[in-house]
Design a protein around this motif. Structure first.
Motif, short mmCIF file in Angstrom:
data_model
loop_
_atom_site.label_atom_id
_atom_site.label_comp_id
_atom_site.label_asym_id
_atom_site.label_seq_id
_atom_site.Cartn_x
_atom_site.Cartn_y
_atom_site.Cartn_z
N ASP A 79 1.00 -0.98 0.48
CA ASP A 79 0.31 0.14 -0.20
C ASP A 79 0.93 1.89 -0.67
O ASP A 79 0.46 2.50 -0.45
N SER A 80 2.27 0.65 0.56
CA SER A 80 3.20 2.80 0.41
C SER A 80 3.46 2.57 -0.56
O SER A 80 3.73 4.07 -1.00
N TRP A 81 3.43 1.57 -1.58
CA TRP A 81 4.23 2.10 -3.06
C TRP A 81 2.68 3.28 -4.33
O TRP A 81 3.79 3.39 -4.40
N LEU A 82 1.82 2.66 -3.74
CA LEU A 82 0.96 3.25 -4.25
C LEU A 82 0.90 5.02 -3.22
O LEU A 82 0.66 5.51 -4.55
N HIS A 83 1.25 4.71 -2.53
CA HIS A 83 1.27 6.87 -2.13
C HIS A 83 2.49 7.02 -2.30
O HIS A 83 2.38 8.11 -2.49
N VAL A 84 3.16 6.58 -2.06
CA VAL A 84 4.73 6.97 -3.04
C VAL A 84 4.57 7.17 -4.40
O VAL A 84 4.88 8.23 -4.65
N LEU A 85 4.04 6.40 -5.31
CA LEU A 85 4.06 6.77 -6.59
C LEU A 85 2.70 7.74 -6.92
O LEU A 85 3.14 8.71 -7.85
N GLU A 86 1.97 7.95 -6.05
CA GLU A 86 1.83 9.49 -6.21
C GLU A 86 1.71 10.33 -6.14
O GLU A 86 2.05 11.93 -6.48
N GLN A 87 3.21 11.02 -4.67
CA GLN A 87 3.92 11.33 -4.02
C GLN A 87 4.73 12.37 -5.31
O GLN A 87 4.82 13.18 -5.73
N LEU A 88 5.03 11.03 -6.20
CA LEU A 88 6.16 11.61 -7.45
C LEU A 88 5.29 11.72 -7.52
O LEU A 88 5.94 12.27 -8.79
N GLU A 89 4.32 11.63 -8.79
CA GLU A 89 3.17 12.28 -9.65
C GLU A 89 3.12 13.76 -9.48
O GLU A 89 3.12 14.75 -10.20
N ASP A 90 2.77 13.56 -8.32
CA ASP A 90 2.34 14.88 -8.06
C ASP A 90 3.61 15.58 -7.99
O ASP A 90 3.28 17.24 -7.47
N GLY A 91 4.66 15.31 -8.00
CA GLY A 91 6.10 16.64 -7.58
C GLY A 91 6.08 16.70 -6.07
O GLY A 91 7.03 17.36 -6.10
N ASP A 92 5.76 16.23 -5.47
CA ASP A 92 5.74 16.43 -3.76
C ASP A 92 7.07 16.02 -3.72
O ASP A 92 7.59 16.27 -2.46
N ILE A 93 7.81 14.82 -3.87
CA ILE A 93 9.18 13.85 -3.64
C ILE A 93 10.30 13.90 -5.34
O ILE A 93 8.80 13.61 -5.79
N SER A 94 11.08 13.85 -5.30
CA SER A 94 11.60 13.37 -6.07
C SER A 94 12.41 12.05 -6.27
O SER A 94 12.71 11.72 -6.98
N CYS A 95 12.18 11.86 -4.74
CA CYS A 95 12.77 10.10 -4.48
C CYS A 95 12.88 9.82 -3.51
O CYS A 95 11.82 10.15 -2.51
N ALA A 96 12.15 7.77 -3.68
CA ALA A 96 11.47 7.03 -2.83
C ALA A 96 11.64 7.16 -1.80
O ALA A 96 11.16 7.60 -0.76
N LEU A 97 13.22 7.94 -1.31
CA LEU A 97 13.70 7.82 -0.04
C LEU A 97 13.19 9.17 0.39
O LEU A 97 13.13 9.00 1.95
N ASP A 98 13.22 10.29 0.22
CA ASP A 98 12.62 11.35 0.77
C ASP A 98 10.92 11.11 0.76
O ASP A 98 10.76 12.37 1.97
N SER A 99 9.99 10.06 1.25
CA SER A 99 9.13 10.20 1.70
C SER A 99 8.65 9.87 2.86
O SER A 99 9.67 8.45 3.11
#
Length: 438
Positions: A79-99
């Motif tokens: 489930d976390s990956w789905l939210h990380v994907l949304e964060q990347l798509e929205d530009g909230d983060i540029s790296c998965a480690l920043d989540s």
């Protein structure tokens, strides 16, 4: 780079949808890899979960002007990956480690410049299914080489002993052993039946005995394999025996279905050329499928070819399942034609009915064990993954029992003479079926 990262996350989601190998102590070697996301292993933690990570021979193609906090290991749920994907798509983060959703295990900014190895221990108290992932947010430009020794386990009970089997799979040794005892019991019962009905035994009945024995040995070795992994994190050679008996069981089972489907030993003592060709296709495909299974089990998803081997295994398995249906269809067609022409309508009608039933059961068995069980494993909570194993084994047991019961040695069976009244009734039924089809 964002597109590359998102693509890798989609790949990780695909990987986690597949049934991953049972977690254990794993050794992984990465060489000059530029992938931004590398899944290492998957494990179901309880509230007493532990991860021990030992990484050596770390070599980065460059460290100049790089923020190494964007390179490292973390744990995440599906489930976390789905939210990380949304964060990347929205530009909230540029790296998965920043989540803030993922759980960082170790980032390379903590690695001293003059060292190329580190050890860390991570305590996981939130029970869930986690994937250990290596992230390289400079993917495509930064090459990473290293040797990874990872061990994930739960502390079991008051004794706090290490349990290297994922939560939801820790009961598997008992399940496999239980079913192996059942199959050894079936083999003993079948030997008794063959002895008691020895005057009406065909060669195919001994072949059926071999299938049951191979299945029993396969389950016994799998029980020991999982038992050793549970206690030590390693199979200690039991996996080799498991692969051997699994290989033999697979070949013999599919061969048995083909032989029964052709009516070999029951209806005729020989195989036609087209039936031999089916066997020549099924047996090599089973060899390929078993090789693919070994590669899948002995490597983790970090391997770039892991998904390819998984797809090869699924494709070959589907082809084998489809191939074994053709001989049954041919037998049904031949029996239907014979029922109209050779004057033994009742005998051929009963044969035809039997093979129709067997055809339906084979389709149901294949569909349930290849589709329903996979779907059950996908949607079931990680704590109850053992239920898909039980469902698969119960379906297989039912298929074996049905096959043995329907094709058991019997003095008065559908392959011998029937009285005139039954013959006339069968002829009328065939006539009715022909009119209904028209």
């Amino acid at each position: 780079m964002a597109i590359h990262t998102i693509t890798s996350i989609f790949l990780l989601l695909l990987v986690t949808l597949f049934s991953l190998t049972t977690a254990e102590i794993r050794y992984t070697k990465i060489k000059s890899d530029t992938r931004p996301i590398i899944p290492i292993d998957e494990f179901g933690f309880t509230h007493t979960g532990r991860l021990e990570l030992n990484v050596s021979s770390v070599n980065l193609s460059t460290r100049n002007n790089l923020d190494l906090s964007k390179v490292g290991f973390f744990l995440c749920t599906r489930d976390s990956w789905l939210h990380v994907l949304e964060q990347l798509e929205d530009g909230d983060i540029s790296c998965a480690l920043d989540s803030n959703i993922v759980k960082k295990v170790y980032t390379f900014n903590s690695l001293p410049a003059n060292q190329n190895s580190f050890e860390t221990r991570f305590v996981e108290t939130d029970s869930d299914q986690y994937t250990l992932v290596f992230a390289n947010c400079y993917g495509g430009t930064l090459q990473v080489s290293m040797k990874i020794h990872s061990a994930m386990y739960n502390l079991d009970g008051k004794s706090r002993t290490k349990d290297y089997l994922s939560a939801g799979r820790t009961i598997l040794p008992k399940i496999y052993f239980f079913f192996s005892v059942i199959y050894f019991g079936l083999a003993t019962l079948w030997i008794y039946v063959l002895y008691k009905k020895r005057l009406t035994v065909f060669r195919i009945h001994f072949f059926m005995l071999a299938v049951v024995i191979m299945k029993a040995l396969n389950l016994l070795c799998e029980a020991e394999d999982k038992s050793y992994i549970k206690r030590t994190g390693s199979a200690h050679g039991w996996d080799v025996l498991f692969y051997i008996f699994s290989f033999l069981k697979g070949i013999i089972l599919f061969t048995l279905i083909v032989l029964i489907g052709t009516g070999w030993s029951f209806l005729k003592p020989y195989l036609q050329d087209r039936e031999k060709k089916v066997l020549m296709i099924v047996i090599p495909l089973q060899v390929i499928a078993n090789i693919a299974q070994v590669v899948i089990d002995e490597t983790s998803p970090f391997n770039q070819d892991w998904v390819t081997w998984k797809q090869i295994f699924l494709l070959v398995d589907v082809i084998c399942c489809c191939a074994v249906l053709f001989p049954i269809v041919w037998s049904i067609k031949n029996l239907r034609e014979a029922a109209r022409t050779d004057g033994k309508a009742a005998v051929n009608l009963m044969k035809l009915t039997l093979f129709r039933h067997y055809y339906i059961v084979v389709i149901c068995y294949i569909y349930f064990t290849r589709v329903i069980v996979y779907a059950l494993e996908t949607i079931t909570s990680y704590r109850y993954l053992w239920t898909s194993v039980v469902a698969s084994e119960l379906a297989t047991l039912g298929f074996y029992v049905f096959t043995g019961y329907k094709f058991k040695p019997e003095a008065h069976n559908p392959y011998f003479a029937i009285d005139d009244e039954e013959e006339e009734a069968a002829a009328e039924q065939l006539k009715f079926e022909d009119e209904f089809e028209l």
